[in-house]
Write a protein that holds these residues in place. Structure first.
Motif, mmCIF file in Angstrom:
data_model
loop_
_atom_site.group_PDB
_atom_site.id
_atom_site.type_symbol
_atom_site.label_atom_id
_atom_site.label_comp_id
_atom_site.label_asym_id
_atom_site.label_seq_id
_atom_site.Cartn_x
_atom_site.Cartn_y
_atom_site.Cartn_z
ATOM 1 N N SER A 60 -30.412 -22.823 -18.504
ATOM 2 C CA SER A 60 -31.593 -22.389 -19.319
ATOM 3 C C SER A 60 -31.107 -22.906 -20.895
ATOM 4 O O SER A 60 -29.864 -23.355 -21.009
ATOM 5 C CB SER A 60 -31.471 -21.143 -18.905
ATOM 6 O OG SER A 60 -30.350 -20.263 -19.808
ATOM 7 N N GLU A 100 -34.845 -19.847 -16.453
ATOM 8 C CA GLU A 100 -33.669 -20.561 -15.856
ATOM 9 C C GLU A 100 -34.345 -21.305 -14.896
ATOM 10 O O GLU A 100 -35.386 -21.101 -13.852
ATOM 11 C CB GLU A 100 -33.035 -19.451 -15.163
ATOM 12 C CG GLU A 100 -31.452 -19.833 -14.642
ATOM 13 C CD GLU A 100 -30.602 -18.605 -14.238
ATOM 14 O OE1 GLU A 100 -29.597 -18.384 -14.935
ATOM 15 O OE2 GLU A 100 -30.911 -18.002 -13.290
ATOM 16 N N LYS A 101 -33.624 -22.767 -14.642
ATOM 17 C CA LYS A 101 -34.204 -23.553 -13.585
ATOM 18 C C LYS A 101 -33.124 -23.993 -12.751
ATOM 19 O O LYS A 101 -31.761 -24.205 -13.330
ATOM 20 C CB LYS A 101 -34.765 -24.797 -14.410
ATOM 21 C CG LYS A 101 -36.006 -24.558 -15.051
ATOM 22 C CD LYS A 101 -36.981 -25.615 -14.919
ATOM 23 C CE LYS A 101 -38.100 -25.310 -15.717
ATOM 24 N NZ LYS A 101 -39.241 -26.196 -15.677
ATOM 25 N N LYS A 102 -33.238 -24.302 -11.366
ATOM 26 C CA LYS A 102 -32.260 -24.893 -10.514
ATOM 27 C C LYS A 102 -32.248 -26.060 -10.590
ATOM 28 O O LYS A 102 -33.354 -26.921 -10.367
ATOM 29 C CB LYS A 102 -32.521 -24.381 -8.969
ATOM 30 C CG LYS A 102 -31.745 -24.767 -8.040
ATOM 31 C CD LYS A 102 -32.027 -24.121 -6.706
ATOM 32 C CE LYS A 102 -31.192 -24.552 -5.508
ATOM 33 N NZ LYS A 102 -31.682 -24.211 -4.312
ATOM 34 N N TYR A 134 -27.779 -23.365 -12.076
ATOM 35 C CA TYR A 134 -28.849 -23.039 -12.797
ATOM 36 C C TYR A 134 -28.597 -23.056 -14.247
ATOM 37 O O TYR A 134 -27.551 -22.747 -14.669
ATOM 38 C CB TYR A 134 -29.087 -21.221 -12.515
ATOM 39 C CG TYR A 134 -29.576 -21.297 -10.947
ATOM 40 C CD1 TYR A 134 -30.836 -21.138 -10.625
ATOM 41 C CD2 TYR A 134 -28.699 -20.934 -10.049
ATOM 42 C CE1 TYR A 134 -31.428 -20.953 -9.509
ATOM 43 C CE2 TYR A 134 -29.079 -20.559 -8.785
ATOM 44 C CZ TYR A 134 -30.304 -20.934 -8.506
ATOM 45 O OH TYR A 134 -30.952 -20.687 -7.075
#
Length: 113
Positions: A35, A44-46, A33
């Motif tokens: 950010s 937040e991105k996976k 994850y």
């Protein structure tokens, strides 16, 4: 070869290849994850580890630097062994308890060729 950042240190060979920002061998899972980047400042991105790359090295230099990935991985595993088990993020023990990135002259190893 203009696009290879190591071209001024030794000759290039092969196409520009994808180099991981952080060696994927450091992670046990196939994603992380993130950010703070322009494209994910607020949320937040996976991200899959295979996508955390940049085209900055030719194939020759990318392959020549694999020993750096292995040394870094071993160093992280050594450092993690210093933590109490409940705080470790990696369950694989180090290959060696020695962390040494310098050669006998006190300088980092030179790139081959």
């Amino acid at each position: 070869m203009k696009d290879c950042w190591a071209s001024e240190y030794s000759s290039c060979d092969g196409k520009i290849s994808r180099e991981h920002y952080i060696s994927k061998s450091v992670f046990e899972q196939p994603f992380i994850y993130v950010s703070g980047f322009d494209w994910c400042k607020d949320k937040e991105k996976k991200i899959g580890l295979s996508n955390l790359t940049a085209k900055i090295l030719c194939e020759r230099h990318n392959n020549s630097l694999s020993f750096v990935d292995q040394a870094g991985l071993n160093a992280i595993r050594v450092f993690e062994q210093l933590l109490p088990a409940k705080y470790r993020s990696n369950s694989i023990p180090p290959k060696s308890n020695v962390v040494d990135g310098l050669n006998k002259t006190g300088n980092p190893p030179a790139l081959p060729g």
